[in-house]
Design a protein around this motif. Structure first.
Motif, PDB file in Angstrom:
ATOM      1  N   GLY A  93      -8.130   3.006   2.524  1.00 61.68           N
ATOM      2  CA  GLY A  93      -6.844   2.700   2.886  1.00 61.68           C
ATOM      3  C   GLY A  93      -6.036   3.310   3.897  1.00 61.68           C
ATOM      4  O   GLY A  93      -4.823   2.869   4.346  1.00 61.68           O
ATOM      5  N   GLY A  98      -4.234   1.628   7.763  1.00 59.69           N
ATOM      6  CA  GLY A  98      -3.072   1.381   8.042  1.00 59.69           C
ATOM      7  C   GLY A  98      -2.523   2.348   9.071  1.00 59.69           C
ATOM      8  O   GLY A  98      -1.499   1.954   9.897  1.00 59.69           O
ATOM      9  N   ARG A 154      -5.030  -3.902  10.007  1.00 60.56           N
ATOM     10  CA  ARG A 154      -4.727  -4.586   8.643  1.00 60.56           C
ATOM     11  C   ARG A 154      -6.197  -5.394   8.257  1.00 60.56           C
ATOM     12  O   ARG A 154      -6.990  -5.965   9.127  1.00 60.56           O
ATOM     13  CB  ARG A 154      -3.832  -5.797   8.920  1.00 60.56           C
ATOM     14  N   ASN A 214      -5.915  -3.561   1.933  1.00 56.76           N
ATOM     15  CA  ASN A 214      -4.550  -3.052   2.224  1.00 56.76           C
ATOM     16  C   ASN A 214      -3.680  -2.415   1.283  1.00 56.76           C
ATOM     17  O   ASN A 214      -2.485  -2.626   1.418  1.00 56.76           O
ATOM     18  CB  ASN A 214      -3.689  -4.533   2.759  1.00 56.76           C
ATOM     19  N   GLY A 215      -4.345  -1.728   0.319  1.00 55.35           N
ATOM     20  CA  GLY A 215      -3.642  -1.016  -0.506  1.00 55.35           C
ATOM     21  C   GLY A 215      -3.097   0.456  -0.034  1.00 55.35           C
ATOM     22  O   GLY A 215      -3.526   0.832   1.179  1.00 55.35           O
ATOM     23  N   GLU A 216      -2.054   1.099  -0.613  1.00 57.33           N
ATOM     24  CA  GLU A 216      -1.638   2.280  -0.280  1.00 57.33           C
ATOM     25  C   GLU A 216      -2.700   3.366  -0.296  1.00 57.33           C
ATOM     26  O   GLU A 216      -3.321   3.559  -1.327  1.00 57.33           O
ATOM     27  CB  GLU A 216      -0.427   2.623  -1.015  1.00 57.33           C
ATOM     28  N   PRO A 217      -2.908   4.046   0.740  1.00 58.65           N
ATOM     29  CA  PRO A 217      -4.036   5.205   0.605  1.00 58.65           C
ATOM     30  C   PRO A 217      -4.130   6.069  -0.798  1.00 58.65           C
ATOM     31  O   PRO A 217      -4.929   6.289  -1.391  1.00 58.65           O
ATOM     32  CB  PRO A 217      -4.123   6.065   1.894  1.00 58.65           C
ATOM     33  N   HIS A 218      -2.912   6.436  -0.918  1.00 63.83           N
ATOM     34  CA  HIS A 218      -2.633   7.243  -2.269  1.00 63.83           C
ATOM     35  C   HIS A 218      -2.908   6.839  -3.262  1.00 63.83           C
ATOM     36  O   HIS A 218      -3.634   7.246  -4.324  1.00 63.83           O
ATOM     37  CB  HIS A 218      -1.061   7.872  -2.369  1.00 63.83           C
ATOM     38  N   ARG A 219      -2.924   5.387  -3.339  1.00 65.76           N
ATOM     39  CA  ARG A 219      -3.318   4.757  -4.807  1.00 65.76           C
ATOM     40  C   ARG A 219      -4.652   4.574  -4.851  1.00 65.76           C
ATOM     41  O   ARG A 219      -5.155   4.787  -5.999  1.00 65.76           O
ATOM     42  CB  ARG A 219      -2.767   3.053  -4.570  1.00 65.76           C
ATOM     43  N   ASN A 220      -5.289   4.428  -3.637  1.00 71.55           N
ATOM     44  CA  ASN A 220      -7.019   4.215  -3.607  1.00 71.55           C
ATOM     45  C   ASN A 220      -7.487   5.612  -3.928  1.00 71.55           C
ATOM     46  O   ASN A 220      -8.449   5.688  -4.456  1.00 71.55           O
ATOM     47  CB  ASN A 220      -7.408   3.732  -2.118  1.00 71.55           C
TER      48      ASN A 220
END
Ligand SMILES: Nc1ncnc2c1ncn2[C@@H]1O[C@H](COP(=O)(O)OP(=O)(O)OP(=O)(O)O)[C@@H](O)[C@H]1O
Ligand SMILES: [Mg+2]
Length: 268
Positions: free
Chosen positions: A54, A57, A62, A77-83
């Motif tokens: 992630g 970005g 993208r 395209n997820g947020e890095p912290h979510r991944n």
């Protein structure tokens, strides 16, 4: 292959809405596997790892086509912290450590966002068990570490996130072969003891093929060859381009190799 932990399907990644770095990349990573991604400069290896984690970005890239599924869930395209929270940790190619922080402080940064105090001490003990040298150096400023120690710290930092999938970008960069081999063996041991799954990106095929179960070769943002480590090691193109062994046993220059490629279809 068992159900993949990670599956990438027809992935396209574009920087700044203009530069297409990956095109139609598909790959799968089964739980517990070490998968290698090989390729020369600019092939798209780092872009692939950044897209999975992630962090693409950050460089204004993208995913414009295709999907990335981690444990069945779409993450492109997820947020890095979510991944990271989902269990994906990246050891990046550049800016691996915070040079002005100590070793111990470097290790506490990733956990601040992904775990409790108890998690932190448990993971720190684990990291020092695997990398005792970092325990000895815990009060040392990271900027003063040797290249190998810095690489260990970067891996340790990623482990502090408690990942299921560890992405390692160019471990061998700038390190002496003997140190690279030590750290690679350490990764194999960590994989076994922590039941981790890994993707290792390498320009050096010799380094990667010594430890991976399966590998993909990228060229100009596409997968041009894939197979298990034995198949890749024995593949004439790999021997020629990446291991520097011609059938006559001599080393070829990059230019000769390029010429060879122009005259011969790469796809087997
Ligand atoms: N921040 C960026 N902005 C624009 N284009 C980029 C950016 N980073 C990489 N690219 C382009 O994307 C393509 C793939 O680059 P990438 O860094 O993924 O290659 P790589 O295989 O990791 O190469 P290396 O072995 O040199 O690290 C290249 O054409 C590169 O120029
Ligand atoms: Mg790279």
């Amino acid at each position: 292959m068992s159900e993949p932990m990670l599956s990438v399907d027809k992935l396209e990644v574009v920087y700044q809405r203009a530069i297409t770095a990956l095109q139609g990349i598909s790959l799968g990573v089964a739980p517990g596997q070490i998968v290698g991604v090989l390729g020369t400069n600019g092939a798209g290896k780092s872009t692939l790892l950044r897209a999975i984690s992630g962090f693409h970005g950050v460089d204004d890239a993208r995913v414009t086509e295709g999907t990335i599924r981690f444990e069945g869930r779409r993450i492109e395209n997820g947020e890095p912290h979510r991944n990271t929270r989902a269990g994906i940790a990246l050891v990046p190619e550049r800016d691996k450590v915070f040079p002005n922080l100590t070793v111990a402080e470097n290790l506490s940064v990733p956990v601040a966002s992904s775990g409790s105090r108890a998690d932190m001490s448990r993971r720190q003990a684990l990291v020092f068990h695997h990398f005792p040298r970092l325990g000895d150096l815990r009060a040392r400023t990271a900027g003063l570490l040797s290249g190998g120690e810095r690489q260990m710290l970067a891996i340790a930092g990623a482990l502090m996130c408690g990942p299921k999938l560890l992405l390692v970008d160019e471990l061998s960069l700038g390190l002496a072969p003997v140190i690279v081999s030590d750290i690679m063996q350490k990764l194999v041991q960590i994989r076994r003891e922590l039941s981790l799954t890994m993707i290792v990106v390498e320009q050096s095929a010799a380094v990667a093929l010594a430890v991976v179960d399966y590998g993909y070769v990228l060229e100009n943002g596409r997968v041009v060859l894939d197979g298990d480590a034995t198949r890749l090691r024995d593949h004439p193109d790999i021997r020629e381009f990446y291991l520097g062994q011609s059938s006559a046993g001599g080393r070829r220059s990059y230019r000769t190799v390029k010429q060879y490629r122009r005259n011969r279809r790469w796809y087997g």
